[in-house]
Write an enzyme that holds these catalytic residues in place. Sequence first.
Site, PDB file in Angstrom:
ATOM      1  N   CYS A   2       0.873  -1.187   0.000  1.00 30.46           N
ATOM      2  CA  CYS A   2       0.000   0.000   0.000  1.00 30.46           C
ATOM      3  C   CYS A   2       0.908   1.234   0.000  1.00 30.46           C
ATOM      4  O   CYS A   2       2.116   1.131   0.061  1.00 30.46           O
ATOM      5  CB  CYS A   2      -0.855   0.029   1.257  1.00 30.46           C
ATOM      6  SG  CYS A   2      -1.846  -1.435   1.502  1.00 30.46           S
ATOM      7  N   ARG A  27       1.164   1.645  -6.073  1.00 35.77           N
ATOM      8  CA  ARG A  27       1.408   0.702  -4.974  1.00 35.77           C
ATOM      9  C   ARG A  27       0.123   0.000  -4.532  1.00 35.77           C
ATOM     10  O   ARG A  27       0.159  -0.948  -3.737  1.00 35.77           O
ATOM     11  CB  ARG A  27       2.017   1.428  -3.763  1.00 35.77           C
ATOM     12  CG  ARG A  27       3.354   2.079  -4.004  1.00 35.77           C
ATOM     13  CD  ARG A  27       3.842   2.821  -2.766  1.00 35.77           C
ATOM     14  NE  ARG A  27       4.065   1.901  -1.673  1.00 35.77           N
ATOM     15  CZ  ARG A  27       5.225   1.253  -1.469  1.00 35.77           C
ATOM     16  NH1 ARG A  27       6.223   1.429  -2.319  1.00 35.77           N
ATOM     17  NH2 ARG A  27       5.394   0.428  -0.465  1.00 35.77           N
ATOM     18  N   TRP A  74      -3.700  -1.709  -1.199  1.00 34.41           N
ATOM     19  CA  TRP A  74      -3.676  -2.961  -1.941  1.00 34.41           C
ATOM     20  C   TRP A  74      -4.044  -4.022  -0.912  1.00 34.41           C
ATOM     21  O   TRP A  74      -3.238  -4.346  -0.029  1.00 34.41           O
ATOM     22  CB  TRP A  74      -2.301  -3.235  -2.540  1.00 34.41           C
ATOM     23  CG  TRP A  74      -2.271  -4.499  -3.332  1.00 34.41           C
ATOM     24  CD1 TRP A  74      -1.882  -5.735  -2.894  1.00 34.41           C
ATOM     25  CD2 TRP A  74      -2.709  -4.695  -4.677  1.00 34.41           C
ATOM     26  NE1 TRP A  74      -2.038  -6.671  -3.879  1.00 34.41           N
ATOM     27  CE2 TRP A  74      -2.534  -6.068  -4.984  1.00 34.41           C
ATOM     28  CE3 TRP A  74      -3.208  -3.846  -5.657  1.00 34.41           C
ATOM     29  CZ2 TRP A  74      -2.852  -6.599  -6.237  1.00 34.41           C
ATOM     30  CZ3 TRP A  74      -3.528  -4.371  -6.897  1.00 34.41           C
ATOM     31  CH2 TRP A  74      -3.352  -5.732  -7.168  1.00 34.41           C
ATOM     32  N   ASN A  98       1.035   0.397   5.956  1.00 34.27           N
ATOM     33  CA  ASN A  98       1.447  -0.445   4.819  1.00 34.27           C
ATOM     34  C   ASN A  98       2.137  -1.646   5.422  1.00 34.27           C
ATOM     35  O   ASN A  98       2.989  -1.518   6.295  1.00 34.27           O
ATOM     36  CB  ASN A  98       2.407   0.307   3.896  1.00 34.27           C
ATOM     37  CG  ASN A  98       3.011  -0.621   2.846  1.00 34.27           C
ATOM     38  OD1 ASN A  98       2.321  -1.526   2.367  1.00 34.27           O
ATOM     39  ND2 ASN A  98       4.274  -0.424   2.512  1.00 34.27           N
ATOM     40  N   GLY A  99       1.738  -2.873   4.968  1.00 35.90           N
ATOM     41  CA  GLY A  99       2.414  -4.072   5.462  1.00 35.90           C
ATOM     42  C   GLY A  99       1.414  -5.136   5.880  1.00 35.90           C
ATOM     43  O   GLY A  99       0.232  -5.073   5.557  1.00 35.90           O
ATOM     44  N   GLU A 482       7.684 -21.233 -19.755  1.00 33.45           N
ATOM     45  CA  GLU A 482       7.556 -19.865 -19.217  1.00 33.45           C
ATOM     46  C   GLU A 482       8.654 -18.967 -19.774  1.00 33.45           C
ATOM     47  O   GLU A 482       8.416 -17.822 -20.158  1.00 33.45           O
ATOM     48  CB  GLU A 482       7.593 -19.905 -17.695  1.00 33.45           C
ATOM     49  CG  GLU A 482       7.613 -18.557 -16.988  1.00 33.45           C
ATOM     50  CD  GLU A 482       6.424 -17.665 -17.311  1.00 33.45           C
ATOM     51  OE1 GLU A 482       5.447 -18.147 -17.917  1.00 33.45           O
ATOM     52  OE2 GLU A 482       6.496 -16.475 -16.988  1.00 33.45           O
ATOM     53  N   LYS A 486       7.943 -15.541 -21.903  1.00 31.82           N
ATOM     54  CA  LYS A 486       8.492 -14.235 -21.529  1.00 31.82           C
ATOM     55  C   LYS A 486       9.202 -13.597 -22.722  1.00 31.82           C
ATOM     56  O   LYS A 486       9.030 -12.423 -23.013  1.00 31.82           O
ATOM     57  CB  LYS A 486       9.473 -14.375 -20.354  1.00 31.82           C
ATOM     58  CG  LYS A 486       8.837 -14.565 -19.023  1.00 31.82           C
ATOM     59  CD  LYS A 486       8.240 -13.305 -18.474  1.00 31.82           C
ATOM     60  CE  LYS A 486       6.755 -13.211 -18.355  1.00 31.82           C
ATOM     61  NZ  LYS A 486       5.868 -14.282 -18.275  1.00 31.82           N
ATOM     62  N   GLU A 489       6.617 -12.591 -25.585  1.00 28.34           N
ATOM     63  CA  GLU A 489       5.637 -11.512 -25.356  1.00 28.34           C
ATOM     64  C   GLU A 489       6.279 -10.141 -25.212  1.00 28.34           C
ATOM     65  O   GLU A 489       5.596  -9.142 -25.396  1.00 28.34           O
ATOM     66  CB  GLU A 489       4.742 -11.834 -24.157  1.00 28.34           C
ATOM     67  CG  GLU A 489       5.419 -11.909 -22.824  1.00 28.34           C
ATOM     68  CD  GLU A 489       4.396 -12.166 -21.717  1.00 28.34           C
ATOM     69  OE1 GLU A 489       3.230 -11.763 -21.839  1.00 28.34           O
ATOM     70  OE2 GLU A 489       4.784 -12.777 -20.722  1.00 28.34           O
ATOM     71  N   HIS A 505      11.916 -35.917 -31.503  1.00 29.27           N
ATOM     72  CA  HIS A 505      10.615 -36.199 -32.154  1.00 29.27           C
ATOM     73  C   HIS A 505      10.193 -35.061 -33.075  1.00 29.27           C
ATOM     74  O   HIS A 505       9.007 -34.826 -33.266  1.00 29.27           O
ATOM     75  CB  HIS A 505       9.555 -36.442 -31.073  1.00 29.27           C
ATOM     76  CG  HIS A 505       9.884 -37.603 -30.196  1.00 29.27           C
ATOM     77  ND1 HIS A 505       9.831 -38.915 -30.628  1.00 29.27           N
ATOM     78  CD2 HIS A 505      10.348 -37.649 -28.924  1.00 29.27           C
ATOM     79  CE1 HIS A 505      10.210 -39.721 -29.651  1.00 29.27           C
ATOM     80  NE2 HIS A 505      10.530 -38.986 -28.602  1.00 29.27           N
ATOM     81  N   LYS A 604      -3.074  -6.605 -19.763  1.00 29.13           N
ATOM     82  CA  LYS A 604      -2.637  -7.159 -18.483  1.00 29.13           C
ATOM     83  C   LYS A 604      -3.614  -8.221 -17.997  1.00 29.13           C
ATOM     84  O   LYS A 604      -3.226  -9.212 -17.414  1.00 29.13           O
ATOM     85  CB  LYS A 604      -2.511  -6.057 -17.421  1.00 29.13           C
ATOM     86  CG  LYS A 604      -1.993  -6.545 -16.067  1.00 29.13           C
ATOM     87  CD  LYS A 604      -0.657  -7.238 -16.189  1.00 29.13           C
ATOM     88  CE  LYS A 604      -0.219  -7.911 -14.915  1.00 29.13           C
ATOM     89  NZ  LYS A 604       0.969  -8.754 -15.098  1.00 29.13           N
TER      90      LYS A 604
HETATM   91  C1  AGP Z   1       2.011 -13.586 -18.717  1.00 32.12           C
HETATM   92  O1  AGP Z   1       3.230 -12.877 -18.823  1.00 32.12           O
HETATM   93  C2  AGP Z   1       0.913 -12.960 -19.541  1.00 32.12           C
HETATM   94  N1  AGP Z   1       0.761 -11.598 -19.239  1.00 32.12           N
HETATM   95  C3  AGP Z   1      -0.357 -13.787 -19.551  1.00 32.12           C
HETATM   96  O2  AGP Z   1      -0.022 -15.047 -20.073  1.00 32.12           O
HETATM   97  C4  AGP Z   1      -1.062 -14.015 -18.183  1.00 32.12           C
HETATM   98  O3  AGP Z   1      -0.297 -14.870 -17.388  1.00 32.12           O
HETATM   99  C5  AGP Z   1      -2.413 -14.693 -18.462  1.00 32.12           C
HETATM  100  O4  AGP Z   1      -3.195 -13.819 -19.242  1.00 32.12           O
HETATM  101  C6  AGP Z   1      -3.174 -15.070 -17.193  1.00 32.12           C
HETATM  102  O5  AGP Z   1      -3.478 -13.915 -16.457  1.00 32.12           O
HETATM  103  P1  AGP Z   1      -4.000 -14.093 -14.942  1.00 32.12           P
HETATM  104  O6  AGP Z   1      -2.875 -14.700 -14.183  1.00 32.12           O
HETATM  105  O7  AGP Z   1      -4.352 -12.716 -14.489  1.00 32.12           O
HETATM  106  O8  AGP Z   1      -5.194 -15.012 -14.978  1.00 32.12           O
END
Ligand code: AGP
Length: 609
Positions: A2, A27, A74, A98-99, A482, A486, A489, A505, A604
């Site tokens: 927060c 925050r 938050w 905050n905490g 993963e 990264k 994207e 394969h 996001k």
């Molecule tokens: C991950 O870097 C992406 N931004 C995306 O794959 C994300 O993980 C996915 O959309 C799921 O989002 P969520 O964790 O909010 O459900």
Amino acid sequence: MCGIIGYIGKENATPILIDGLKRLEYRGYDSAGIALLHGGELAVKRSVGKLINLEQLVEREHLDGSLGIGHTRWATHGKPSEQNAHPHRSGNLVLVHNGIIENFLSLKHRLETEGYRFSSETDTEVIAHLLESYMKKGLSLREALRAADSDLRGSYAVAAICVSEPDVIVTTRSGCPLVIGKNGKGSFLASDVTPLLAHTRNVVFLEDGDIGILTSSDISVIGSDAQIVNRASVTIDWDADAAEKGGYPDFMLKEIHEQPQVIMDTLRGRFNYETGEADLPDLSMTAQELIEARRIWIVACGTSWHSGLVGKYLFEEMIRKPVQVDIGSEFRYREPMIQKDDLFIAISQSGETADTLAAAREAKKRGARVLSIVNVVGSTLARESDGVIYTRCGPEISVASTKAFTGQVMALYLLALHVGRVREVLSAEEGRWWLDQYTALPGRVEAVLKQEADIVRIAEQYYSKNNFLYLGRGINYPIALEGALKLKEISYIHAEGYAAGEMKHGPIALVDEDMPVVVLAPRDRLYEKTVNNLMEVRARSAPVIAFGFEGDQELSRVSEVVVPIPEVHPLLTPILFAVGLQLLAYHIAVFRGLDVDRPRNLAKSVTVE
Ligand code: AGP
């Protein structure tokens, strides 16, 4: 995480507090509030949602005063609501925090026996009543804060004002940031320098146990020995935008470096070392329900799906419990064979991902118990679940998920320990051993972060490549996925994650000198096989970027470069590898001149199908 702020001086505090909270919104932004002391009266205004709601409320009410505190929240304890919004009041005292207070329940019970009544679900309200209880015994505000400091366990930065001391703000910290400063017109406090930069660039960073005393003309610091201490003033040359990012160039890099703290916060107050058990009160599931769960399902999307895959290996190898993992958009349309008494775990940073939400609703309709691992308190998924484990990452601003992934895996480690202990698959001694490993992880992540300069050099060497392959085995196959995600994207480079054993394969047909291959090679029981795969790609001239245990000379001999991670139990390698791969993707994207916080085509939170 927060944001707290405070002002005392010759000017009207209201605009200073509101503008300061705008600077702290990154925050936390699920509710906000301010308190002003004017003419012997305390005025407290709070609102849910974005700060603009509080701003409009305060404008309507024409709040004035030269002494005030503010907060942007938050949520960690208690959903976003006006009741749970800060400041919290007890008698003629208000405070912001905050905490996370680990022992708030035992303190709450103690205060209730002293006659205090609670109006919120927060841990913060405990601090307000605690301070007031000490002031009732004749202590001053600063003495009460010092006394409360010895009762509280957890992390906190607190600022308090009271009617009986209208010429001072008192503030203290333990484990959370707090900075104070002054100019010719007043004194200021905040969670970080961002709000102060509009008023002064000379600030004092308080240390744990310090008590800050702010008057309209001066600031002073009392150390934990109750003596005045001379904390050096620091001149900040960041601009406000850089300050929001903690001095980092992007939120993504800041959030990558926040991961040791995220691990500590997600673990905080959630285990009993003596019994070797996890303590997950929000789970809302009895041990019997967990023991009787016929099957465990984990469903998520994107990076959260990858943490779910880590959970599969964890549950099956650590506590011998089979797990079915699915992508949200697949599960919801597949007529899944989920039944009553199954345990359905949904993982989501936002708690608003449409496919994951739909899958959880489908599971609930078929009678399964739904547990969610979520970062946003009060999000749709959290509210619709039977039980929740909150990852305490604070807001994840960058579109690419980094610290949320780590929080999710930590939550899965805690859940695996919990299920393992209630099913008596793990002994108390084994539970303590795992807890020792978990609590050592922040330091081990720091060791990986220290490799950043070498990772930058690797990124500089390979950022112009157009294809990457990521290979991993076992619990690190999801980490290969993963790492590739990264890179994809944020750098727009085509990258694929593969189970290393799958190379022969088909994918090996792609391999040539222009395809860097990232190999995750911990010295586990599959090490030799992984090194064989590494040799196969090397025989086709592919440059190999290996991630392995510190001191692994054999790996160095067969790789162009090795990024070392601390040697840990194989089930504990995912987070350490993930942090290294996050840095690699980040720096490659930076060398490609891209906006790493806001990659093209992405959102996001994917709240639509
Ligand atoms: C991950 O870097 C992406 N931004 C995306 O794959 C994300 O993980 C996915 O959309 C799921 O989002 P969520 O964790 O909010 O459900």
